[in-house]
Design a protein around this motif. Structure first.
Motif, PDB file in Angstrom:
ATOM      1  N   LYS A 123      -7.176   6.630  -6.644  1.00  0.00           N
ATOM      2  CA  LYS A 123      -6.334   7.464  -7.489  1.00  0.00           C
ATOM      3  C   LYS A 123      -7.068   8.763  -7.763  1.00  0.00           C
ATOM      4  O   LYS A 123      -8.299   8.788  -7.789  1.00  0.00           O
ATOM      5  CB  LYS A 123      -6.066   6.758  -8.830  1.00  0.00           C
ATOM      6  CG  LYS A 123      -5.352   5.431  -8.682  1.00  0.00           C
ATOM      7  CD  LYS A 123      -3.878   5.650  -8.450  1.00  0.00           C
ATOM      8  CE  LYS A 123      -3.083   4.372  -8.490  1.00  0.00           C
ATOM      9  NZ  LYS A 123      -3.001   3.707  -7.172  1.00  0.00           N
ATOM     10  N   GLN A 167       1.938  12.469  -2.543  1.00  0.00           N
ATOM     11  CA  GLN A 167       3.296  12.209  -3.031  1.00  0.00           C
ATOM     12  C   GLN A 167       4.078  13.506  -3.203  1.00  0.00           C
ATOM     13  O   GLN A 167       3.506  14.533  -3.535  1.00  0.00           O
ATOM     14  CB  GLN A 167       3.226  11.487  -4.389  1.00  0.00           C
ATOM     15  CG  GLN A 167       2.420  10.195  -4.354  1.00  0.00           C
ATOM     16  CD  GLN A 167       2.359   9.521  -5.715  1.00  0.00           C
ATOM     17  OE1 GLN A 167       3.079   9.898  -6.638  1.00  0.00           O
ATOM     18  NE2 GLN A 167       1.502   8.530  -5.845  1.00  0.00           N
ATOM     19  N   LEU A 198      -1.566  14.617  -5.341  1.00  0.00           N
ATOM     20  CA  LEU A 198      -2.405  13.467  -5.046  1.00  0.00           C
ATOM     21  C   LEU A 198      -2.192  12.488  -6.195  1.00  0.00           C
ATOM     22  O   LEU A 198      -2.418  12.816  -7.350  1.00  0.00           O
ATOM     23  CB  LEU A 198      -3.875  13.875  -4.964  1.00  0.00           C
ATOM     24  CG  LEU A 198      -4.246  14.731  -3.757  1.00  0.00           C
ATOM     25  CD1 LEU A 198      -5.689  15.206  -3.856  1.00  0.00           C
ATOM     26  CD2 LEU A 198      -4.051  13.931  -2.478  1.00  0.00           C
ATOM     27  N   GLU A 242     -11.956  10.932  -8.801  1.00  0.00           N
ATOM     28  CA  GLU A 242     -11.366  10.000  -7.851  1.00  0.00           C
ATOM     29  C   GLU A 242     -11.889   8.622  -8.213  1.00  0.00           C
ATOM     30  O   GLU A 242     -13.077   8.464  -8.452  1.00  0.00           O
ATOM     31  CB  GLU A 242     -11.847  10.409  -6.453  1.00  0.00           C
ATOM     32  CG  GLU A 242     -11.303   9.600  -5.326  1.00  0.00           C
ATOM     33  CD  GLU A 242     -11.934  10.037  -3.998  1.00  0.00           C
ATOM     34  OE1 GLU A 242     -12.025  11.243  -3.736  1.00  0.00           O
ATOM     35  OE2 GLU A 242     -12.352   9.148  -3.262  1.00  0.00           O
ATOM     36  N   THR A 300      -0.978   8.029  -0.900  1.00  0.00           N
ATOM     37  CA  THR A 300      -1.743   8.772  -1.903  1.00  0.00           C
ATOM     38  C   THR A 300      -1.085  10.131  -2.137  1.00  0.00           C
ATOM     39  O   THR A 300      -1.035  10.633  -3.245  1.00  0.00           O
ATOM     40  CB  THR A 300      -3.183   8.967  -1.393  1.00  0.00           C
ATOM     41  OG1 THR A 300      -3.808   7.689  -1.333  1.00  0.00           O
ATOM     42  CG2 THR A 300      -3.974   9.863  -2.305  1.00  0.00           C
ATOM     43  N   HIS A 312       1.250   5.327  -9.575  1.00  0.00           N
ATOM     44  CA  HIS A 312       2.330   5.197  -8.595  1.00  0.00           C
ATOM     45  C   HIS A 312       3.676   4.704  -9.137  1.00  0.00           C
ATOM     46  O   HIS A 312       4.479   4.165  -8.380  1.00  0.00           O
ATOM     47  CB  HIS A 312       1.876   4.303  -7.444  1.00  0.00           C
ATOM     48  CG  HIS A 312       0.966   5.002  -6.472  1.00  0.00           C
ATOM     49  ND1 HIS A 312      -0.348   5.319  -6.780  1.00  0.00           N
ATOM     50  CD2 HIS A 312       1.175   5.466  -5.217  1.00  0.00           C
ATOM     51  CE1 HIS A 312      -0.897   5.936  -5.748  1.00  0.00           C
ATOM     52  NE2 HIS A 312       0.002   6.036  -4.785  1.00  0.00           N
ATOM     53  N   SER A 366       0.852  -1.184   0.000  1.00  0.00           N
ATOM     54  CA  SER A 366       0.000   0.000   0.000  1.00  0.00           C
ATOM     55  C   SER A 366       0.884   1.228   0.000  1.00  0.00           C
ATOM     56  O   SER A 366       1.720   1.393   0.884  1.00  0.00           O
ATOM     57  CB  SER A 366      -0.910   0.003   1.230  1.00  0.00           C
ATOM     58  OG  SER A 366      -1.662   1.195   1.243  1.00  0.00           O
ATOM     59  N   GLY A 385      -6.281   0.808  -4.629  1.00  0.00           N
ATOM     60  CA  GLY A 385      -6.546   2.020  -3.867  1.00  0.00           C
ATOM     61  C   GLY A 385      -7.057   3.160  -4.713  1.00  0.00           C
ATOM     62  O   GLY A 385      -7.267   3.030  -5.919  1.00  0.00           O
TER      63      GLY A 385
END
Length: 579
Positions: A138, A75, A106, A154, A73, A110, A70, A136
């Motif tokens: 995004k 970054q 946000l 989202e 969110t 990833h 995990s 998760g």
RNA sequence: CGGAGCGUAGCUCAGCCUGGCUAGAGCACUUGCUUUGGGAGCAAGACGUCGCAGGUUCGAAUCCUGUCGCUCCGACCA
């Protein structure tokens, strides 16, 4: 679960905001509610579906040997600058500031985070291959959220990232994910297929998208009947347009002729000029890295932005403004051409589509408002910097590989696999020591599934006029019991007993214990689409029977005493079918 | 961001053009009675800063200006 204890706010009328069927059903069946544009609350029923899709994804990723992690969110923008995507994705990135006014982003994906992790933790070829995934939220600053969960600010995504020591290893990792994806969508009851895809902003050189055919999809897919070729329209190529380009020279040199008020292909094709679109050259001007580029396609063709990005070597470009164009070429859009460019335009690159190769006797703008040139022979009159494939294919054109005619179909994208190579491992220093003692960047792949997307795609594909028809594997409940009687009646007592019995067997049951009329219960049952329904009414109960009604199937009568057994078996067989 | 449209009750919408009387309908909601196999009937009731802010006017849901939001078409994407 008892209906009277949960919240299933079904809607008789269709909310005005919902354009496509799956979005309407999402709202009408009480699965989600909109907070504001592009942001949705999952209600109990919707969340159960979401969790089931997630679980299928998780099981198949685990089975393929991927490792669940995990990642944050929030970054730091620095890693985005390091990978070079801060600017490329700028418009899609949500940026926030903390109390010290420092900027954060946000995460829309990833790659940067996982590669940073790998840079620190994977230092030897002995530690590879490894594949990390997470499920998760995004964030993406969509220009225009729409279609419910399909284009949201989202959304929930499963993203996975593989690290390999060699290119062959990376291909094997890719293949593993490709196969896992096929299983995932099949288990969700979706008819999905893989197509060759453009790599866009993610990068890399090899990619497939998983598509669910649907008229309301936002993508177009070109394919051939033998299924030996399928590609996103952004990527698809063909042997060329059906009507060939004229190659017969009509004059010794280009000749200007007046075309007052004519600024479109169509206008030039109409009387009094009557120049067919296939005989025209469309001249498009783009601004790439601060300089203009001329792109030529045939008059009846559409330039393909994804292919243009490949041609330019960057996704950061835009159509030039009328002012920019006038400054360079001395004319406005609608009168442009690549013949006899003025001094300021001499050095601009000219990219010409392959369909124009060898073209002669063509017509193009004269770089003078209100005038065009005829007798244009490309090889003679235009200095082409590079011949490229930048047109969008059309149905009926022939496949490069097999010569079959291409068909085009709309589809919803639910997954995407990329072979990334060293695009991220290089700039973010994710290197390892190879067997030969050399330090090299690891070879990466990345793999996404839009989980919320997938959920809505299932609805889009599995419905009828009465509502949703959930596949057993992702249905919010497996069985719905509909007693047609008020509290305290015999039918309600039997319903309670069956409810307890099925729960005891591990079945997910919803009991419609509302004190409502049968019509209301039936309509709601069809709308929310639980795959199996047991109806208990006084008439049949008098004969010792209950009704068994698969959603969308035929009604059967079951002996009341065996109902739990038979229903449980049916659930198991449906699940097995989708395993 | 370009083009189009819409903001009136929880939902679907009428009323606006041509300003006026207590702002309406259907559905949903509350209470009571009746009803009970495909979105019931009767009765009573509750629910509105007519998106917001200015302006015009004796008077604005209605006309004007601005603003915010939403929807649709285009460009973007899992």
């Amino acid at each position: 679960m008892r209906w009277s204890h949960t919240l299933i706010p079904t809607l008789k009328e269709t909310p005005a905001e919902a354009e496509i069927l799956s979005h309407q059903l999402l709202l009408r069946a009480g699965l989600v509610r909109k907070l504001t544009g592009g942001l949705y609350t999952f209600l109990p029923l919707g969340l159960r579906v979401l969790r089931k899709v997630e679980q299928i994804v998780r099981e198949e990723m685990d089975r393929a040997g991927a490792l669940e992690v995990s990642m944050p969110t929030l970054q730091p923008p620095e890693i985005w600058q390091q990978s070079g995507r801060y600017d490329a994705l700028a418009d899609a990135l949500y940026k926030v500031r903390d109390r010290a006014r420092k900027e954060w982003v946000l995460g829309p994906t990833h790659e940067e985070v996982i590669t940073t992790l790998a840079a620190g933790e994977i230092n030897s070829y002995r530690q590879m291959p490894r594949n990390f995934y997470q499920i998760g939220v995004k964030f993406r600053d969509e220009i225009r959220p729409r279609f419910g969960l399909m284009r949201a600010k989202e959304f929930i995504m499963k993203d996975a990232y593989s690290f390999d020591a060699t290119d062959e290893g990376a291909m094997a990792s890719y293949r593993l994910m490709y196969d896992a994806y096929a299983r995932i969508f099949s288990r969700c009851g979706l008819r999905a297929f893989a197509v060759e895809a453009d790599t866009g902003i993610i990068g890399g050189n090899y990619s497939h998208e998983f598509m669910v055919p649907a008229e309301t999809g936002e993508n177009e897919v070109a394919y051939v009947d033998s299924a030996s070729y399928a590609a996103n329209i952004e990527k698809a190529s063909s042997r060329g347009p059906i009507v060939p380009t004229s190659k017969t020279s009509t004059g010794p040199a280009p000749e200007a002729f007046p075309t007052p008020g004519v600024f479109t292909i169509d206008a030039l094709a109409a009387p009094p000029h009557n120049v067919p679109a296939v005989q025209q050259i469309k001249t498009l001007i783009y601004l790439v890295n601060g300089t203009l580029a001329l792109c030529l396609v045939r008059g009846d063709d559409q330039a393909n932005e994804a292919k243009l990005a490949g041609c330019f070597g960057t996704t950061i470009f835009r159509a030039a403004t009328a002012d920019e164009i006038f400054a360079a070429l001395g004319a406005h859009p609608g009168s442009l051409g690549a013949v006899r460019l003025g001094p300021s335009a001499q050095k601009l690159p000219v990219y010409a589509d392959e369909a124009l190769r060898g073209g002669a006797g063509l017509v193009t703008g004269a770089n003078e408002d209100g005038a065009h040139l005829r007798h244009v022979d490309i090889d003679r009159d235009i200095r082409v910097s590079r011949w490229v494939d930048i047109r969008t294919v059309r149905a009926g054109e022939l496949s490069v590989a097999t010569g079959e005619p291409l068909k085009i179909q709309r589809a919803i994208e639910v997954g995407h696999v990329f072979k990334l190579g060293e695009k991220y491992s290089q700039p973010l220093n994710a290197t390892f020591l190879a067997e030969d003692g050399q330090r090299r960047p690891s070879v990466m792949g990345c793999y996404g599934i839009g989980v919320t997307h997938t959920m809505q795609a299932v609805i889009e594909q599995s419905n009828d006029k009465d509502g949703i028809r959930w596949p057993m594997s992702v249905a919010p409940y497996q069985v719905l019991i509909t007693p047609l009687g008020v509290a305290g009646s015999e039918t309600m007592k039997l319903a309670e007993q069956l409810y307890a019995d099925l729960i005891g067997r591990g079945i997910e049951v919803l009991l419609d214990d509302r004190d409502d009329r049968p019509g209301v219960k039936f309509k709601d049952a069809d709308l929310i689409g639980i795959p199996l329904r047991v109806g208990i009414g006084e008439k049949s109960l008098a004969k010792g029977e209950v009704e068994f009604k698969p959603r969308g199937g035929a009604l059967e009568m079951l002996p009341a005493g065996q109902a739990a057994d038979l229903v449980a078996k049916r659930v198991a067989s449906e699940l097995a079918r989708l395993a």
